[in-house]
Design a protein around this motif. Structure first.
Motif, short mmCIF file in Angstrom:
data_model
loop_
_atom_site.label_atom_id
_atom_site.label_comp_id
_atom_site.label_asym_id
_atom_site.label_seq_id
_atom_site.Cartn_x
_atom_site.Cartn_y
_atom_site.Cartn_z
N TYR A 235 24.88 1.70 -20.52
CA TYR A 235 23.58 1.63 -21.45
C TYR A 235 22.66 0.74 -20.69
O TYR A 235 21.76 0.00 -20.76
CB TYR A 235 24.39 1.01 -23.10
CG TYR A 235 24.51 2.28 -23.73
CD1 TYR A 235 23.54 2.75 -24.28
CD2 TYR A 235 25.69 2.22 -23.53
CE1 TYR A 235 24.07 3.79 -25.44
CE2 TYR A 235 26.04 2.84 -24.89
CZ TYR A 235 25.39 3.81 -25.41
OH TYR A 235 25.46 4.96 -26.53
N ARG B 86 19.64 1.45 -18.87
CA ARG B 86 19.68 3.34 -19.56
C ARG B 86 17.78 2.42 -20.15
O ARG B 86 17.45 1.54 -20.46
CB ARG B 86 20.05 3.57 -20.68
CG ARG B 86 21.38 4.57 -19.86
CD ARG B 86 21.79 4.97 -20.87
NE ARG B 86 21.20 5.73 -21.96
CZ ARG B 86 21.72 6.70 -22.90
NH1 ARG B 86 22.75 6.51 -23.93
NH2 ARG B 86 20.70 7.85 -23.31
N LEU C 39 17.90 7.51 -26.68
CA LEU C 39 18.79 7.26 -27.59
C LEU C 39 18.82 7.29 -28.82
O LEU C 39 17.15 7.02 -30.05
CB LEU C 39 18.58 5.08 -27.64
CG LEU C 39 18.83 4.85 -25.87
CD1 LEU C 39 17.64 3.73 -25.82
CD2 LEU C 39 19.74 5.10 -25.72
N GLU D 133 22.47 3.65 -31.96
CA GLU D 133 22.39 3.23 -30.86
C GLU D 133 21.39 2.13 -30.46
O GLU D 133 21.35 0.85 -30.39
CB GLU D 133 21.95 3.92 -29.29
CG GLU D 133 23.52 4.71 -29.54
CD GLU D 133 23.24 6.26 -28.25
OE1 GLU D 133 23.87 6.31 -27.06
OE2 GLU D 133 22.36 6.24 -28.36
#
Length: 239
Positions: free
Chosen positions: A128, A131, A137, A141
């Motif tokens: 993550y 990202r 997402l 998340e």
């Protein structure tokens, strides 16, 4: 300590009539983990926005550690130590999770430290940290990334407006575990706006709103029986 003195908030409808949403709230919050709950339309989210500085009360004062912050905007209050997590976290195409953590902390974090914050909210950091905060997402998340940002800020007052909104059951169970850990480890105060029973059950204090006023304040042992009894005839509390 957060103190609200005779907080009122009203809006004027297009026909000129005035609608009172918050009708006079006096409140002191110094417990570590507080949940504000109540039926739909009771003023929960409005009160959260007033505390965070998104909207200004029509009347009354807000004090944080004795300092009058009533006229401060959300940015000024953030500098004073208030964090606010929205019901629906914003997505930022082109900005990475690590970028957000850096902005929250106010400095560039090492890769290891950024990963530590993500690990605290149950995310595999390597998957993550780089990202983009975009549509790839999920809601769950995004919620956990937002909590990681608040942990990175390390503020004295963390305010969450219905963190369970719009996420699936698995993500909600993960969020509960994160809040339980925050309850144990955070140095400041946490305020959560919620009507989820599992969140209410980990509160040090519950504040029950109804019709823009405080109906009752107490521990979960004192307030939960009252809420659950009422929810049998007018369901608001969710398991």
């Amino acid at each position: 300590m957060l103190e609200l003195q005779n907080i009122k908030y009203s809006v004027t409808d297009p026909d000129g009539s005035v609608k009172e949403i918050i009708k006079g709230i006096d409140l002191q919050i110094d417990d570590r983990f507080v949940v504000i709950t109540g039926p739909n339309g009771s003023g929960k989210s409005t009160l959260a926005k007033i505390i965070s500085g998104i909207i200004t009360p029509t009347e009354g004062k807000i004090l944080l550690d004795g300092v009058d912050i009533t006229d401060m905007n959300i940015t000024e209050r953030a500098k004073r130590g208030i964090s606010f997590a929205f019901q629906a976290p914003v997505r930022f195409k082109g900005i990475t999770v690590r970028d957000l953590l850096n902005m929250a902390r106010g400095k560039r974090l090492t890769f290891s430290k950024a990963c530590d914050y993500l690990s605290e909210v149950g995310l595999c950091a390597r998957d993550y940290v780089n990202r983009e905060v975009d549509a790839s997402l999920s809601g769950g998340e995004l919620k956990r990334i937002e909590i990681a940002m608040i942990l990175a800020r390390g503020t004295k007052l963390s305010l969450f407006d219905e963190p369970e909104a719009g996420i699936d059951l698995w993500s909600f169970k993960s969020l509960i575990r994160v809040f339980e850990q925050m309850h144990e480890n955070i140095g400041g105060n946490i305020i959560i706006i919620s009507h989820q029973e599992r969140i209410l059950n980990i509160a040090d204090k519950i504040i029950l709103l109804e019709g823009g006023l405080i109906k009752s304040i107490g521990t979960k042992e004192e307030i939960m029986p009252m809420i659950l009894t009422e929810s049998t005839t007018c369901p608001q509390i969710k398991e």
